[in-house]
Motif scaffolding. Structure first.
Motif, short mmCIF file in Angstrom:
data_model
loop_
_atom_site.label_atom_id
_atom_site.label_comp_id
_atom_site.label_asym_id
_atom_site.label_seq_id
_atom_site.Cartn_x
_atom_site.Cartn_y
_atom_site.Cartn_z
N ALA A 3 30.48 33.26 50.25
CA ALA A 3 30.97 33.70 51.55
C ALA A 3 32.48 33.59 51.61
CB ALA A 3 30.31 32.89 52.63
N HIS A 4 33.03 33.30 52.75
CA HIS A 4 34.44 33.14 53.09
C HIS A 4 35.41 33.78 52.09
CE1 HIS A 4 33.16 30.69 56.28
NE2 HIS A 4 32.65 29.78 55.48
N VAL A 5 36.00 34.85 52.51
CA VAL A 5 36.97 35.56 51.70
C VAL A 5 38.30 35.57 52.44
CG1 VAL A 5 37.56 37.75 50.64
CG2 VAL A 5 35.18 37.00 50.69
N TYR A 6 39.34 35.09 51.79
CA TYR A 6 40.67 35.10 52.37
C TYR A 6 41.51 36.11 51.61
CZ TYR A 6 38.94 30.78 54.29
OH TYR A 6 38.18 29.85 54.94
N VAL A 7 42.02 37.11 52.29
CA VAL A 7 42.78 38.16 51.63
C VAL A 7 44.03 38.48 52.44
CG1 VAL A 7 40.80 39.21 50.50
CG2 VAL A 7 41.46 39.96 52.78
N HIS A 8 44.98 39.11 51.78
CA HIS A 8 46.19 39.57 52.42
C HIS A 8 46.08 41.08 52.60
CE1 HIS A 8 48.19 35.75 52.00
NE2 HIS A 8 47.67 35.68 50.78
N ALA A 9 46.79 41.63 53.56
CA ALA A 9 46.79 43.06 53.85
C ALA A 9 45.41 43.48 54.33
CB ALA A 9 47.24 43.85 52.65
N GLN A 10 45.10 44.76 54.16
CA GLN A 10 43.81 45.29 54.60
C GLN A 10 42.93 45.55 53.39
OE1 GLN A 10 44.87 48.60 57.04
NE2 GLN A 10 45.26 47.32 58.82
N VAL A 11 42.45 44.49 52.82
CA VAL A 11 41.60 44.55 51.64
C VAL A 11 40.28 43.88 51.98
CG1 VAL A 11 41.35 43.77 49.24
CG2 VAL A 11 43.59 44.44 50.10
N SER A 12 39.20 44.46 51.48
CA SER A 12 37.91 43.81 51.68
C SER A 12 37.30 43.47 50.32
CB SER A 12 36.96 44.71 52.48
OG SER A 12 36.70 45.89 51.79
N ILE A 38 36.80 44.77 45.04
CA ILE A 38 37.76 44.86 46.15
C ILE A 38 37.91 46.33 46.52
CG2 ILE A 38 39.00 42.77 45.50
CD1 ILE A 38 41.25 44.57 44.43
N SER A 39 38.20 46.56 47.79
CA SER A 39 38.47 47.92 48.24
C SER A 39 39.51 47.88 49.34
CB SER A 39 37.19 48.61 48.73
OG SER A 39 36.71 47.96 49.86
N SER A 40 40.22 48.99 49.46
CA SER A 40 41.27 49.11 50.46
C SER A 40 41.42 50.56 50.85
CB SER A 40 42.59 48.58 49.90
OG SER A 40 43.65 48.82 50.81
N MET A 41 41.79 50.80 52.08
CA MET A 41 42.05 52.16 52.54
C MET A 41 43.38 52.65 51.98
SD MET A 41 39.42 52.98 54.30
CE MET A 41 39.88 54.34 55.35
N GLN A 42 44.23 51.73 51.55
CA GLN A 42 45.53 52.08 51.00
C GLN A 42 45.38 52.37 49.51
OE1 GLN A 42 48.45 49.01 51.49
NE2 GLN A 42 50.15 50.41 51.21
N GLN A 43 45.92 53.49 49.07
CA GLN A 43 45.84 53.87 47.66
C GLN A 43 46.64 52.91 46.78
OE1 GLN A 43 47.10 57.96 47.41
NE2 GLN A 43 45.04 58.70 47.81
N ALA A 44 46.20 52.79 45.55
CA ALA A 44 46.87 52.00 44.51
C ALA A 44 46.95 50.52 44.84
CB ALA A 44 48.26 52.56 44.23
N THR A 45 45.99 50.01 45.62
CA THR A 45 45.94 48.58 45.91
C THR A 45 45.31 47.88 44.72
OG1 THR A 45 45.68 48.98 48.27
CG2 THR A 45 45.00 46.82 47.46
N ILE A 46 45.98 46.84 44.24
CA ILE A 46 45.44 46.09 43.11
C ILE A 46 45.43 44.60 43.43
CG2 ILE A 46 46.15 47.78 41.37
CD1 ILE A 46 48.49 45.85 40.71
N GLN A 47 44.56 43.91 42.77
CA GLN A 47 44.50 42.46 42.87
C GLN A 47 45.51 41.89 41.89
OE1 GLN A 47 40.60 40.50 42.49
NE2 GLN A 47 41.52 39.43 40.76
#
Length: 72
Positions: A3-12, A38-47
């Motif tokens: 569970a519990h996911v801590y992320v920056h920006a708009q990433v799921s 991971i997924s994001s609405m913003q293109q080219a988002t990487i971990q």
């Protein structure tokens, strides 16, 4: 349960697994494998890094610490 996911920006984060299981119980591995997507609405988002934390009753039991990695 993972569970519990801590992320920056708009990433799921989804499909978190441990040894390819959603709710692992009684693992015999001393170095279990964790995976996630991971997924994001913003293109080219990487971990660029991650930290896995295992807790029980709101108390930290184990942590990887910050790991600089593109692997999920």
């Amino acid at each position: 349960m993972l569970a519990h996911v801590y992320v920056h920006a708009q990433v799921s984060v989804a499909d978190m697994l441990c040894e390819n299981m959603h709710n692992p119980v009684g693992l015999s591995s001393t170095h279990p494998r964790f995976t996630w997507k991971i997924s994001s609405m913003q293109q080219a988002t990487i971990q660029t890094a991650y930290e896995l934390v295992v807790s029980k009753a709101n108390r930290k039991v184990w942590s990887t610490g910050k790991v600089v990695s593109h692997q999920s």
